[in-house]
Design a protein around this motif. Structure first.
Motif, short mmCIF file in Angstrom:
data_model
loop_
_atom_site.label_atom_id
_atom_site.label_comp_id
_atom_site.label_asym_id
_atom_site.label_seq_id
_atom_site.Cartn_x
_atom_site.Cartn_y
_atom_site.Cartn_z
N TYR A 79 -5.98 10.28 2.91
CA TYR A 79 -6.48 9.27 2.00
C TYR A 79 -5.80 7.93 2.21
N GLU A 80 -4.51 7.95 2.52
CA GLU A 80 -3.81 6.70 2.82
C GLU A 80 -4.48 5.97 3.97
N LYS A 122 -7.67 4.44 2.91
CA LYS A 122 -7.46 3.22 2.12
C LYS A 122 -7.16 2.06 3.06
N ARG A 153 -10.16 0.83 4.43
CA ARG A 153 -11.16 0.54 3.39
C ARG A 153 -12.34 1.48 3.45
N ASP A 177 -12.09 4.47 1.60
CA ASP A 177 -11.86 5.46 0.55
C ASP A 177 -13.09 5.67 -0.35
N ASP A 178 -13.94 4.66 -0.45
CA ASP A 178 -15.12 4.82 -1.31
C ASP A 178 -16.16 5.77 -0.73
#
Lengths: 257, 366
Positions: free
Chosen positions: A130-131, A134, A137, A139-140
Motif C-alpha cells: 500500500y505504501e 500511495k 498515487r 491507492d484509489d
C-alpha cells in the motif's frame, strides 16, 4: 569513485547476423543516475534485458557488486538487487493492482514458513504494498484489475512494482512514455528521490531532453549497439556525434519535449 | 486506508452477488454430499455421490494446474491411476487390510511424485504445447504398461479385490441389544456407510487443502505465473521451480484421490482410472465449472456427473411422455443422450464463456 554496483564488460549479443549490442563496457555506481540515450533500435532495451537477465549475452560478462552474474536467471538477478521497469507495460492483467504490487513485495521479503495462511492475513505485506501504491498515487484503484487501468496508471503500476522490489539498481525504460503532463511529474519526482539516495544506482532510458537535463548525472549514448559517448550531461549533449545521431531532437530545444 | 478496509475488497456488486450464488450452490452441494446416504438411499445414487466426491478432488487439483498456473497436462489421470493401482495391487497381494491401503497408497503417491518431478524438471522449461505433448506421451506409455504387465495389473480386465473389513456391507457399525444393525433414518449403519464417509471425509480434507493453497500467497504467485510468466520471473520468482512444485502437488493429490477411488470401487482397471475418456471428462468439468476458481470444479463435476448418469433416465421418461407426437420420441430416445449432452455443453460455453463459477464471479477465463 566508489566501487561500481553493476558493470558490463565487452557485452555483446547477436541475433543471427544482427549485432544488437556490440562490445559495451560500462560501469554504473551507487548515487549515480545515468541516462541512456540513442535512436530507436540502438540497443537500449536489449542492453537492459541483458543486465536484468531476460537475454543471455553472446559474449562478455556482467558483474553485480563485483560478482559475475552473466549466467544467472532473471529471478536470481532480482534477488541480487537488480530491478527493472519495462518499456511496454508488462503486468499481471487479471490480478488487482494491490495483488500486482503485493507479489513484488512478497518476492522481496518472502513469506517465511507460513506459506499456507490465507494471503489476506499477511497484513505487513499488504501494508508495504500500500505504501508503494500511495507513492505512485494508485491507492484509489488498488482493487481494480490491472487491465482495467488507463494507460498512464498502468505505467505508474509498472513503476510501483519496481519500487516494491526494493532493488539497489533501478532500471527505468522510458517510464513516462505515453503519460499525460499531469501524470509524468509523479514518476519523475519518485525517480528524483531515488537518485538522492547515495546507495542506489539508477539507469534511465529517456528521450525527453528536459527530463534528461533535470535528472542525469551522466549520459551514455548507444548507437547501432555500440557505446559512442559517455560523460557528464552538458559535455555529452554538446558532442557533435550526439547532435548528429539526434538530428531530430536538437538538444537546445529540449524544453519543448 | 486501514487493514480492515484492505481485507474487505470493495468489488463491483454483480461480481459480489455472483460470488454469493456460487458459494451458496457449492455449500448446498457440500451438504447434499455430506448427507447423501440419508438423502438418496439407493445403491446407484450412492455410487454417483462417491464418484462426485472423488472427481471434485480430481478436477480441483487439475484446476490448480490449468486454471491457476496455466499448465496444460494430459497426465492427470496417470497420477490418479498410479494411486488407484498402488492400492489395488497392495489390496490384492497383501489381502484386505489398512496396511495394504497405506502401503499401496504411499507407493502410488511416491511414484506419482517422482514421475511429476521428472516430467516437471525435464519439460516445464519448454513451451506449453510441448509440455502438453510430453504429458500425453507419458500417459500413453503408462496405459500401455498397465495393460501389458497383466500379471501385475490384471491387464485390460483390471483387478478385483476386497476392501478393508470396516467397509464390508456385513460390517455392523452399531448394533442394538439383539445384535442387529441399527438403522438411523432408515439407513443401516453398516460398512457401506463407513465406506462412503471414508470417501467423503478424505475428499473434503483434500479439497479444503487445495482451497487453502489457492487462497495463500502461493496461490497468487501461481496466478501471476499464469498471467505473465516473464514478469513473475523478473520480480524474483523462480518460475520453473514453482511450476514443478505445483505439478507435484497436483499429482500427489490426484494419486490420493485414486487411492480413495480404488478402496471405494473394490475394482481398478484402465477404464476406471487411466483412460483418456476420464481425462477429457476432467477437462470438461473444469472448463464448465470455471477455470481458476476451485469451486467451479465442484459445480462442473456435479453437473457433468448428473448429466452422465441421469440424462438417459430423463430422456427415457421424456420419450415415453411424447410417444404420440411424431419425431420427438425419436429425438428424445435415450440412445441419443450424447447428442443432448453435446448440445448442453455448447449452450453452457455460449452463456458462460468463463465457466459457470468463473462467469458468475467475473473472474474471466483465458
Amino acid at each position: 569513485m566508489n566501487a561500481p554496483s553493476i558493470e558490463t564488460r565487452n557485452l555483446t549479443i547477436r541475433f543471427g547476423g544482427h549485432v544488437a549490442v556490440n562490445g559495451v563496457s560500462c560501469a554504473f555506481h551507487p548515487g549515480e543516475l545515468t541516462v541512456i540515450v540513442g535512436p530507436n533500435g540502438a540497443g537500449k532495451t536489449t542492453y537492459f534485458s541483458l543486465m536484468s537477465g531476460q537475454l543471455t549475452p553472446s559474449e562478455g560478462t556482467i558483474l553485480k557488486g563485483g560478482t559475475e552474474i552473466t549466467r544467472l536467471s532473471p529471478s536470481a538477478r532480482a534477488k541480487t538487487g537488480i530491478g527493472r521497469a519495462f518499456q511496454l507495460t508488462n503486468l499481471f492483467p487479471k490480478l488487482s493492482v494491490l495483488e500486482n504490487v503485493r507479489l513484488a513485495v512478497q518476492a522481496r521479503h518472502g513469506i517465511g514458513p507460513r506459506l499456507f495462511r490465507p494471503a489476506s492475513a499477511f497484513t505487513e505485506i499488504a501494508d508495504k504494498a500500500y505504501e508503494h501504491l500511495k507513492a505512485t498515487r494508485l491507492d484509489d484503484v488498488a482493487h481494480l484489475p490491472a487491465a482495467a487501468l488507463p494507460h498512464g496508471d498502468q505505467r505508474k503500476l509498472e513503476v510501483a512494482l519496481l519500487l516494491a522490489m526494493e532493488p539497489d539498481v533501478f532500471m527505468f525504460d522510458e517510464p513516462t512514455a505515453g503519460m499525460s503532463v499531469d501524470e509524468a511529474p509523479v514518476i519523475l519526482e519518485l525517480i528524483d528521490e531515488i537518485r538522492k539516495d547515495a546507495s542506489k544506482t539508477v539507469l534511465l532510458v529517456e528521450h525527453k531532453m528536459d527530463v534528461v537535463r533535470a535528472l542525469a548525472n551522466r549520459i551514455i549514448v548507444l548507437h547501432n549497439g555500440e557505446l559512442v559517448a559517455d560523460g557528464p550531461p552538458d559535455e555529452v549533449i554538446a558532442m557533435p556525434i550526439v547532435r548528429e545521431i539526434y538530428l531530430g531532437i536538437p538538444a537546445d530545444e529540449g524544453a519543448a519535449a | 486506508m486501514t487493514d480492515t478496509a484492505l481485507a474487505s475488497a470493495p468489488s463491483a456488486d454483480p461480481a459480489r452477488k455472483g460470488r454469493m450464488i456460487v458459494y451458496v450452490v457449492a455449500l448446498l452441494i457440500g451438504l447434499a454430499l455430506a448427507f447423501a446416504p440419508f438423502l438418496f438411499q439407493d445403491v446407484r445414487s450412492n455410487q454417483v455421490a462417491a464418484r462426485i466426491c472423488v472427481f471434485i478432488v480430481l478436477a480441483a487439483s487439475y484446476d490448480l494446474l490449468i486454471g491457476y498456473t496455466g499448465i496444460v497436462s494430459f497426465a492427470h489421470t496417470m497420477f490418479f491411476g498410479l494411486g488407484a493401482y498402488g492400492a489395488a495391487i497392495a489390496l490384492k497381494s497383501m489381502g484386505p487390510g489398512w496396511d495394504a491401503v497405506l502401503a499401496g497408497g504411499v507407493a502410488g503417491v511416491v511414484l506419482a511424485a517422482i514421475l511429476a518431478v521428472l516430467i516437471g524438471v525435464l519439460s516445464l522449461r519448454v513451451k506449453a504445447i510441448f509440455f502438453a505433448m510430453v504429458t500425453l506421451a507419458a500417459a500413453s506409455v503408462m496405459m500401455v504398461l498397465a495393460s501389458q504387465f497383466s500379471d501385475f495389473t490384471g491387464g485390460e480386465d483390471g483387478i478385483v479385490y476386497s476392501a478393508p473389513a470396516l467397509f464390508k456391507p456385513a460390517m455392523k457399525l452399531m448394533t442394538d441389544d439383539a445384535g442387529k444393525v441399527v438403522k438411523l433414518f432408515g439407513v443401516s449403519m453398516n460398512g457401506k456407510i463407513a465406506a462412503y464417509y471414508f470417501v467423503f471425509l478424505t475428499c473434503l480434507v483434500l479439497f479444503l487443502a487445495l482451497m487453502r493453497i489457492v487462497r495463500s500467497p502461493l496461490g497468487t504467485v501461481l496466478e501471476a505465473i499464469r498471467e505473465n510468466e516473464m514478469r513473475a520471473e523478473a520480480i524474483g520468482y523462480r518460475v520453473v521451480a514453482y511450476r514443478t512444485s505445483v505439478f507435484v502437488i497436483a499429482a500427489v493429490i490426484a494419486a490420493l484421490a485414486g487411492t480413495v477411488w480404488a478402496v471405494w470401487l473394490k475394482y481398478t482397471g484402465p477404464d476406471t482410472t487411466f483412460s483418456f475418456a476420464i481425462m477429457i471428462d476432467i477437462l470438461l468439468m473444469v472448463v464448465i465449472g470455471g477455470m481458476g476458481t476451485m469451486v467451479g470444479a465442484v459445480i462442473g463435476v456435479v453437473l457433468m456427473s448428473l448429466a452422465q448418469f441421469y440424462l438417459k433416465d430423463l430422456m427415457e421418461a421424456a420419450a415415453q411422455a411424447t410417444a404420440n407426437i411424431p419425431l420427438l420420441p425419436d429425438l428424445l430416445d435415450p440412445d441419443r443422450w450424447l447428442l443432448w449432452l453435446g448440445l448442453l455443453f455448447i449452450l453452457l460455453v455460449y452463456f458462460f464463456p468463463a465457466g459457470i463459477a468463473g462467469t458468475l464471479m467475473k473472474k474471466g477465463g483465458h
